[in-house]
Write a protein that holds these residues in place. Structure first.
Motif, short mmCIF file in Angstrom:
data_model
loop_
_atom_site.label_atom_id
_atom_site.label_comp_id
_atom_site.label_asym_id
_atom_site.label_seq_id
_atom_site.Cartn_x
_atom_site.Cartn_y
_atom_site.Cartn_z
N TYR A 32 28.46 15.45 74.36
CA TYR A 32 28.36 13.99 74.35
C TYR A 32 29.59 13.38 73.64
CZ TYR A 32 23.41 15.15 75.13
OH TYR A 32 22.23 15.67 75.61
N LEU A 33 29.95 13.98 72.51
CA LEU A 33 31.10 13.47 71.76
C LEU A 33 32.40 13.64 72.56
CD1 LEU A 33 30.28 14.88 68.21
CD2 LEU A 33 30.14 12.50 68.96
N ALA A 34 32.52 14.77 73.24
CA ALA A 34 33.73 15.03 74.02
C ALA A 34 33.86 14.04 75.17
CB ALA A 34 33.72 16.46 74.55
N LEU A 35 32.74 13.74 75.84
CA LEU A 35 32.77 12.79 76.95
C LEU A 35 33.30 11.43 76.50
CD1 LEU A 35 29.36 13.59 78.73
CD2 LEU A 35 31.65 13.86 79.72
N MET A 36 32.85 10.98 75.35
CA MET A 36 33.29 9.68 74.85
C MET A 36 34.74 9.74 74.36
SD MET A 36 32.61 6.51 74.38
CE MET A 36 30.81 6.37 74.51
N ALA A 37 35.06 10.79 73.62
CA ALA A 37 36.41 10.90 73.04
C ALA A 37 37.49 10.98 74.09
CB ALA A 37 36.47 12.11 72.11
N ASN A 38 37.21 11.67 75.20
CA ASN A 38 38.24 11.86 76.23
C ASN A 38 38.74 10.54 76.80
OD1 ASN A 38 38.22 14.61 75.93
ND2 ASN A 38 36.89 15.01 77.69
N PHE A 39 37.84 9.54 76.87
CA PHE A 39 38.25 8.25 77.41
C PHE A 39 39.27 7.54 76.52
CE2 PHE A 39 34.28 8.31 80.03
CZ PHE A 39 34.88 8.09 81.25
N PHE A 40 39.36 7.96 75.26
CA PHE A 40 40.28 7.31 74.34
C PHE A 40 41.51 8.17 74.03
CE2 PHE A 40 36.08 5.60 73.64
CZ PHE A 40 36.32 4.24 73.71
N LEU A 41 41.48 9.41 74.51
CA LEU A 41 42.62 10.30 74.28
C LEU A 41 43.66 10.22 75.37
CD1 LEU A 41 40.77 13.52 73.05
CD2 LEU A 41 42.19 11.99 71.68
N VAL A 42 43.22 9.97 76.60
CA VAL A 42 44.13 9.93 77.74
C VAL A 42 43.82 8.71 78.60
CG1 VAL A 42 44.54 12.42 77.84
CG2 VAL A 42 42.58 11.44 79.04
N ARG A 43 44.70 8.44 79.54
CA ARG A 43 44.47 7.32 80.46
C ARG A 43 43.19 7.52 81.24
NH1 ARG A 43 49.70 8.65 81.70
NH2 ARG A 43 49.00 9.41 83.74
N GLN A 44 42.62 6.39 81.65
CA GLN A 44 41.35 6.46 82.37
C GLN A 44 41.46 7.28 83.65
OE1 GLN A 44 39.61 2.98 84.57
NE2 GLN A 44 38.23 2.94 82.83
N SER A 45 42.62 7.20 84.30
CA SER A 45 42.82 7.95 85.55
C SER A 45 42.76 9.45 85.33
CB SER A 45 44.15 7.56 86.18
OG SER A 45 45.22 7.82 85.28
N ILE A 46 43.00 9.90 84.09
CA ILE A 46 42.91 11.32 83.76
C ILE A 46 41.55 11.64 83.15
CG2 ILE A 46 43.87 13.17 82.31
CD1 ILE A 46 46.56 11.77 82.51
N ALA A 47 41.06 10.75 82.28
CA ALA A 47 39.79 11.00 81.59
C ALA A 47 38.62 11.08 82.55
CB ALA A 47 39.54 9.92 80.55
N THR A 48 38.61 10.24 83.57
CA THR A 48 37.47 10.21 84.50
C THR A 48 37.29 11.53 85.24
OG1 THR A 48 37.65 7.81 84.78
CG2 THR A 48 36.46 9.03 86.48
N PRO A 49 38.31 12.07 85.93
CA PRO A 49 38.12 13.37 86.58
C PRO A 49 37.88 14.50 85.59
CG PRO A 49 40.41 12.66 86.77
CD PRO A 49 39.64 11.50 86.27
N ALA A 50 38.50 14.40 84.39
CA ALA A 50 38.29 15.44 83.39
C ALA A 50 36.83 15.48 82.94
CB ALA A 50 39.20 15.21 82.20
N ASN A 51 36.26 14.30 82.70
CA ASN A 51 34.86 14.24 82.28
C ASN A 51 33.92 14.63 83.41
OD1 ASN A 51 35.32 13.56 79.64
ND2 ASN A 51 35.04 11.36 79.93
N LEU A 52 34.27 14.27 84.64
CA LEU A 52 33.46 14.71 85.78
C LEU A 52 33.46 16.24 85.89
CD1 LEU A 52 34.40 12.07 88.50
CD2 LEU A 52 32.18 12.35 87.38
N LEU A 53 34.60 16.83 85.59
CA LEU A 53 34.69 18.30 85.59
C LEU A 53 33.78 18.89 84.53
CD1 LEU A 53 36.09 20.88 86.65
CD2 LEU A 53 37.88 20.49 84.95
N LEU A 54 33.78 18.28 83.34
CA LEU A 54 32.91 18.75 82.27
C LEU A 54 31.45 18.64 82.66
CD1 LEU A 54 32.26 19.72 79.44
CD2 LEU A 54 32.67 17.39 78.60
N VAL A 55 31.06 17.49 83.22
CA VAL A 55 29.66 17.29 83.63
C VAL A 55 29.28 18.29 84.72
CG1 VAL A 55 28.06 15.67 84.72
CG2 VAL A 55 29.66 14.86 82.98
#
Length: 264
Positions: A32-55
């Motif tokens: 849960y923490l990683a999903l939220m943190a990723n959106f603030f570490l990288v651009r949204q265009s990178i965070a979105t597919p990265a989080n989808l990969l995690l899910v």
């Protein structure tokens, strides 16, 4: 955060998937923490597919979310965190873009400011070689501007600056750019292609201002210094050539222009 943010994002995904595989459902809070943190570490265009990969990785582990029995609560939490993180980061990115735009505009004239000029000049120098040598830099300022301020106050000076900005903006072609460098000094970045075309362009700008710019005491004139791009590695050197030409125009009586290539 650039490369560091990307590395942290990758580390989050890898670590969460490894922890989930080893610890099972007890590792989900870290996801849960990683999903939220990723959106603030990288651009949204990178965070979105990265989080989808995690899910997708979490769902692919049968004992974790799909049961038996399926952990619907965890799925709902993941969806909510993903949705809130996506929406908030999108809004934050929009605010950041607007702040950057405001930081690059001059408050009085609405023109791009010195910061925007420096960025534009550096882009020109780093651009395609054939395009660089067609570019010209024109530095201009209002003649006797201090007298306008001293005799009629800063309101009259501000009005002259705003009117000059409007005249320059109206006179320029679509591909030309005008900036307020500071004080009464403006800079034009234009594609002229040759010394002769640059001279014609400079005279047209001088005459347009001469015909249209007026103050409390009558006409307000400008002096201009212009320089074709000459292969400089640093924009400051290019600017210095145009600035030296401006100094020559002022020393020869003002309400005129000078070309850097004509200086001894």
């Amino acid at each position: 955060m650039g490369a560091a943010g990307l590395l942290l994002c990758i580390a989050h995904i890898t670590g969460c998937l490894l922890a989930a595989g080893l610890l099972g459902r007890s590792a989900l809070p870290w996801s849960y923490l990683a999903l939220m943190a990723n959106f603030f570490l990288v651009r949204q265009s990178i965070a979105t597919p990265a989080n989808l990969l995690l899910v997708a990785g979490l769902i692919a582990m049968p004992p974790l979310l799909r049961g038996p029995p399926p952990d619907l609560q965890a799925l709902v939490v993941i969806i909510l965190i993903f949705g809130f993180g996506y929406r908030f980061s999108r809004r934050l990115q929009g605010d950041h873009t607007r702040l950057e735009l405001l930081a690059s505009l001059d408050a009085l004239t609405g023109l791009p400011n010195r910061r925007a000029l420096e960025k534009a000049l550096q882009q020109q120098i780093n651009g395609a070689r054939e395009n660089r040598f067609r570019q010209a830099l024109v530095v201009l300022d209002i003649d006797h501007f201090k007298e306008v301020n001293d005799r009629h106050g800063h309101a009259a000076g501000d009005a002259a600056l705003s009117d000059l900005a409007a005249i320059l903006h109206a006179e320029l072609r679509d591909n030309d750019k005008v900036f307020r460098f500071g004080g009464e000094e403006f800079v034009i970045l234009a594609e002229t292609g040759s010394r002769e075309a640059l001279a014609g362009f400079s005279e047209r700008i001088r005459n347009a201002v001469f015909q249209a710019l007026n103050g409390p005491d009558g006409r307000i004139t400008i002096s201009l210094g212009a320089a074709m791009y000459g292969g400089e590695q640093h924009w400051q050197d290019w600017f210095s050539r145009a600035d030296a030409a401006l100094y020559r125009a002022k020393s020869e009586g003002r309400n005129s222009f000078a070309i850097a290539d004509d200086l001894p």
